[in-house]
Scaffold this motif. Structure first.
Motif, short mmCIF file in Angstrom:
data_model
loop_
_atom_site.label_atom_id
_atom_site.label_comp_id
_atom_site.label_asym_id
_atom_site.label_seq_id
_atom_site.Cartn_x
_atom_site.Cartn_y
_atom_site.Cartn_z
N ASN A 1 50.58 55.78 62.81
CA ASN A 1 49.69 56.64 63.62
C ASN A 1 48.93 57.33 62.61
OD1 ASN A 1 52.37 56.51 65.23
ND2 ASN A 1 50.99 57.41 66.57
N GLN B 1 58.19 54.30 60.95
CA GLN B 1 57.26 55.19 61.34
C GLN B 1 56.37 55.09 59.92
OE1 GLN B 1 55.82 57.35 64.24
NE2 GLN B 1 54.47 56.83 62.70
N ARG C 1 41.41 62.57 66.21
CA ARG C 1 41.36 61.24 66.55
C ARG C 1 40.21 60.71 66.72
NH1 ARG C 1 46.51 62.38 70.37
NH2 ARG C 1 47.93 63.54 68.88
N THR D 1 47.50 61.21 61.56
CA THR D 1 47.94 62.66 61.55
C THR D 1 46.76 63.56 62.02
OG1 THR D 1 47.88 63.24 59.36
CG2 THR D 1 49.72 62.05 60.25
N TYR E 1 55.96 51.85 64.43
CA TYR E 1 54.66 52.71 64.50
C TYR E 1 53.84 53.00 63.42
CZ TYR E 1 57.49 53.80 68.61
OH TYR E 1 58.25 53.66 69.89
N TYR F 1 52.24 56.25 58.48
CA TYR F 1 51.06 57.22 58.70
C TYR F 1 49.89 56.81 57.88
CZ TYR F 1 54.44 60.02 60.96
OH TYR F 1 55.37 60.63 62.03
N GLN F 2 48.56 56.93 58.50
CA GLN F 2 47.31 56.59 58.06
C GLN F 2 47.34 57.41 56.77
OE1 GLN F 2 44.46 56.21 60.94
NE2 GLN F 2 42.44 56.33 59.46
N HIS G 1 41.10 54.60 64.03
CA HIS G 1 41.77 55.41 65.28
C HIS G 1 42.04 54.30 66.50
CE1 HIS G 1 38.14 54.80 67.62
NE2 HIS G 1 37.57 55.42 66.61
N ASP H 1 45.59 58.07 68.72
CA ASP H 1 46.35 58.32 67.27
C ASP H 1 47.06 57.27 66.86
OD1 ASP H 1 48.23 58.72 69.34
OD2 ASP H 1 49.59 59.83 67.70
N GLN H 2 46.93 55.82 67.81
CA GLN H 2 47.84 54.94 67.46
C GLN H 2 47.03 53.67 66.80
OE1 GLN H 2 49.15 53.73 71.16
NE2 GLN H 2 50.55 55.79 71.53
N THR H 3 47.52 53.28 65.48
CA THR H 3 46.80 52.42 64.60
C THR H 3 47.52 51.29 64.06
OG1 THR H 3 46.98 53.61 62.71
CG2 THR H 3 45.10 53.97 63.93
N ARG I 1 53.91 48.52 68.71
CA ARG I 1 54.69 49.60 69.26
C ARG I 1 55.51 49.24 70.21
NH1 ARG I 1 51.89 54.21 67.17
NH2 ARG I 1 53.05 55.55 68.29
#
Length: 381
Positions: A96, A322, A102, A98, A94, A324-325, A279, A300-302, A89
């Motif tokens: 994250n 960006q 979390r 969703t 990024y 997402y998981q 998480h 929420d940051q992975t 980050r």
């Protein structure tokens, strides 16, 4: 005129050929999660201030070993040179979750189904997951029957995979190895397990990795999910030194695992390794690093690491983007050549893993019958 028409037809055919998906080399997939390991340690190494502030148990890393390469040498030598790492980050890259909770169960559900937890999964309560995971779907396909294994330190994994319904073999918590044909290492691990007084919801990662590694060598499954948990246990206890030591040990397990995969003709050149977490955690102020929740910023940051024959070796991803998981389930399915749908909208595969492009957010995959599957065309394998 005829020559022009033929030339246009040829160019059109070439364009269509270039648009066809490249045949993938991945035949086996290993998914490893390191519970609650922060991106801060992955990309920045151990925090010297936290190492100095907390009581350090025997064997913990000294501040001099705080760099990211010293902490996680496999990630920052092998993966950084031959694979890809996402989630720094500090560079605007990024990744994250969703789900709003979390927490671990919602995080694993999102990762393995392709969508955020529904109202029934909002905490870590041990309820059987009503959702169908991508591993359950893959295991139903003829080529993968009896070829998908799950090993986890946390005793909630039989619930996360709904083992009674899915039929997936899930060894987790304080379960010994069972079944016919156990190897000598598996029998020895059972003896070690019996010698330990079970306490809490998690067994040591040393036993979980030992069981998974021994079964991998004995049975050569096509898909293995290894879920490690010592990092999260030590973090919640507030033991930063033990937390980073557990991360270092997990990295050693990864190195041992990858070395074996490269030495076995069944796996070498045909196996993709995915490494991630469920998480994030809070920052370094007021002990927030130890905790995670919907109310704690950073939870929420992975991050994600990928290594395999279909992944261009672009290393640490330094371009802003960006991810997402919920994109991991479709990524797993695509790597194995399985078309995966669920009864909810799922995140699309992470295209950069396959083509080395920028990690931009992909479109979602439309819902279909719950847990449906079909083999992809040979050109997409």
């Amino acid at each position: 005129m005829k020559k022009i028409v033929l030339l246009l037809a040829l160019l059109g055919a070439m364009g269509r050929a270039q648009a066809q998906p490249t045949q993938l080399k991945t035949e086996h997939l290993i998914l490893v999660t390191i519970d609650g390991l922060r991106w801060q340690e992955v990309f920045g190494g151990a925090d010297p201030a936290l190492l100095g502030r907390h009581h350090q148990p025997a064997g913990s890393l000294p501040p001099a070993s705080a760099s990211r390469q010293a902490l996680l040498p496999f990630l920052w030598t092998t993966v950084a040179a031959q694979g890809q790492l996402y989630g720094n980050r500090a560079l605007g890259n990024y990744l994250n979750v969703t789900n709003k909770a979390r927490l671990s169960y919602p995080g694993y559900n999102e990762m393995l189904t392709g969508f955020a937890a529904d109202a029934g999964i909002r905490n870590n309560a041990k309820i059987y997951n009503p959702n169908t995971t991508v591993l359950e779907v893959i295991s139903r396909q003829p080529a993968f029957q009896q070829q998908v294994l799950v090993y986890g330190s946390w005793d909630a994994f039989p619930f996360i995979f709904n083992a009674p319904r899915s039929g997936l073999p899930v060894n987790a918590g304080w379960q010994p190895a069972t079944g016919p044909g156990l190897s000598a290492p598996e029998l020895a691990l059972n003896e070690q397990l019996r010698a330990i007084d079970p306490h809490g919801a998690e067994r040591p990662d040393s036993l979980t990795f030992g069981y998974a590694f021994a079964h991998l060598q004995r049975a050569h499954p096509r898909v293995l999910y290894l879920a490690l948990g010592d990092t999260d246990e030590h973090a919640h206890a507030g033991h930063y030194g033990a937390y980073v030591r557990a991360a270092h040990t997990a990295d050693q397990y990864l190195a041992q695992l990858w070395d074996y995969l490269q030495s076995d003709p069944k796996y070498c050149g045909k196996t993709t390794l995915l490494i991630t977490t469920d998480h994030g955690r809070g920052g370094n102020r007021l002990g927030q690093w130890a905790h995670h929740s919907r109310f704690l910023r950073g939870s929420d940051q992975t991050w994600l690491a990928v290594l395999g024959p279909d992944t261009p070796p672009t290393g640490e991803q330094r371009a802003p983007g960006q991810l997402y998981q919920h994109q991991l389930a479709q990524t797993i399915a695509r790597l194995l050549g399985v078309a995966y749908t669920n009864d909810k909208l799922t995140g699309a595969p992470i295209e950069a893993i396959f083509d080395g492009g920028l990690p931009l957010l992909a479109e979602s995959v439309a819902p279909g019958p719950a847990g449906s599957f079909a083999p992809l065309s040979q050109s997409a394998r």
